[in-house]
Every structure is written in C-alpha cells, then in structure tokens.
Design a protein around this motif. Sequence first.
Motif, short mmCIF file in Angstrom:
data_model
loop_
_atom_site.label_atom_id
_atom_site.label_comp_id
_atom_site.label_asym_id
_atom_site.label_seq_id
_atom_site.Cartn_x
_atom_site.Cartn_y
_atom_site.Cartn_z
N VAL A 11 95.02 5.11 211.68
CA VAL A 11 95.45 5.09 210.28
C VAL A 11 94.37 4.39 209.46
O VAL A 11 94.11 3.20 209.65
N HIS A 12 93.73 5.12 208.55
CA HIS A 12 92.65 4.52 207.76
C HIS A 12 93.24 3.60 206.69
O HIS A 12 94.26 3.94 206.07
N ASP A 45 94.36 4.99 203.43
CA ASP A 45 95.62 5.73 203.37
C ASP A 45 96.83 4.81 203.27
O ASP A 45 97.97 5.29 203.18
N GLN A 46 96.59 3.50 203.27
CA GLN A 46 97.69 2.54 203.21
C GLN A 46 97.95 2.00 201.81
O GLN A 46 98.85 1.19 201.62
N ARG A 95 86.75 3.45 197.12
CA ARG A 95 86.54 3.98 198.47
C ARG A 95 85.05 3.97 198.82
O ARG A 95 84.66 3.65 199.95
#
Length: 229
Positions: A29-30, A33-34, A90
């Motif tokens: 899970v990057h 993405d949280q 990012r």
Amino acid sequence: MEPANPPIISDQRAEQALEVNRRFTTPGVHPFDQVEWELRDAVIGNPEKPAFVQRGVEFPTTWSQNATNIVTQKYFRGQIDTPARESSVRQIVGRVAGTIADWGRSLAYFATPEDGDAFEAELTYILLNQLAAFNSPVWFNVGFEESPQCSACFILSVDDSMDSILEWNTKEGRIFRGGSGSGINLSNIRGSMEPLSKGGTASGPVSFMRGADSWAGTIKSGGKTRRAA
C-alpha cells in the motif's frame, strides 16, 4: 530496486545493515494512496497582482494553504510554466524520499530489499503527513542536483591575506547557490586602522562583511531566496 553493480560488503558491514520495522505503512500500500488529494492554486500577494502564482497544484487536503504557497514557490523545482516544473507534493516527496532510499540501497545499508522498501515508504509517510520535515537545501537539491548540498549551514574560516579572503568569498558563493547559509570568524583579519606591509592601511573586517552581505543578496539560494551570511 537493486543497484546495477552491488558493492562488495564486509561481513562486519553486513552485520550492521539496517532492519526497518514499519510503524505507519503496510507492504503493498503506497503512502500516497493513504491520503486524500486535491488541486489548489498557490497565490502569494495581492490576488489582483500576485508576486507569485502557480495554479492547479496537487496537495493533500490536510495541508494548509500557507504550506501550499510556501512549498510551491520555494521547493517545487523546474522552470515555472514549463512541463519540467513540479506541480504535486507526490513529486517533491517522491523525489526526496526515493533518492535517499536509493542511496541506501546502492551502499547496501539495508539488510534486505524489503527493508529498503520499508524505509522509503516510512520516510514518504512521515514527510507526506508533516510529522517531520527536512531543511531547505534538501528540498532544493536532493533528487535534482547530481551532487546535492544538504547541510543548512557551514562554518568557514579566513586568514589575514587577500588570497584567503577571496577564497572565502568563492566558497560562500557556492554555499549560497546550494541553498545554505554560512558563518565565519573574521577575527584573523586586521583592523581598518592597522598598517599594511607594503604601505597604507587595511580595509578592516567590516568592509569585507559588507561584501559578503552583497553576495548573500545577489546569489539566491537555489534561485529562490536570500541566505544568511
């Protein structure tokens, strides 16, 4: 990512390799993405006639508008209004965390590839969620310059000779260019009323301090802001 030519590591070095336990992230899970993201405009100054503007920048919803303005103006790299310009947290966090993790991988700092991945993910999470932050030179240079300058401040010395004084100015200019500041002890330079061996009197340390101050104002740190001298 495995280095192209893995370095030869001694048994002692291998025993000291880092094992990284995850505290904030989950394998697969990057961290990007949280969090929830949104597009904003970074505008500094009068909206009718702003001193700086970059529209459509991507930030986590938890970041303040003030943080958006500062990061966009100071730390996004690339010429504005060109495709090379960074436009998302990012990119800047990935640039810094990814580069530091790759340094560790290339030098076999991590016990396993999974530890390297864990380090990169944890550092990404920490930066992304503003649990900690690097100094300005890191944001300016890491992942952008081939040999990045990462220290925020340097302490220099100078002798009572013109060659040494000119060398000090050259070093300080390079330090300012990389986004750092410098301090120096000028007590070795003779006072303005003291005689020179070939006649006349010395300029004194204050005159050279004025010159250094001009350097600081002229050479912008990373093309962004004035440094301390």
